[in-house]
Design a protein around this motif. Structure first.
Motif: not given
Length: 83
Positions: A30-34
């Motif tokens: 989730y934190k790495n989603l753009d």
């Protein structure tokens, strides 16, 4: 015969039909989603994704943008109506 490669998703299902999500993996993903699309706003999400892809978008996406996405025009009309 070589053993299949393991995946972080292998541990999600417990083999009995249960579901044990890996919350660490989920939060890191989730934190790495753009980009996150919204089911309730599929058309708008699609327009935004294609717009963000810019010149990396495939020709069909650019065609979709040209024919179907008019957010900029709506924004201009909204700004005019406020004055």
């Amino acid at each position: 015969m070589a053993a299949p490669e393991s995946s972080p998703l292998d541990d999600v299902h417990d083999g009995r039909g249960g579901f044990n999500p890996n919350m660490t993996l989920a939060m890191n993903t989730y934190k790495n989603l753009d980009f996150v699309a919204l089911v309730e706003l599929v058309h708008e999400s699609q327009c935004m994704l294609y717009y963000r892809l810019g010149d990396k978008a495939p020709p069909t996406a650019i065609s979709y943008l040209d024919k179907s996405c008019h957010c900029e025009k709506q924004h201009e009309e909204h700004q005019k109506s406020k004055t």
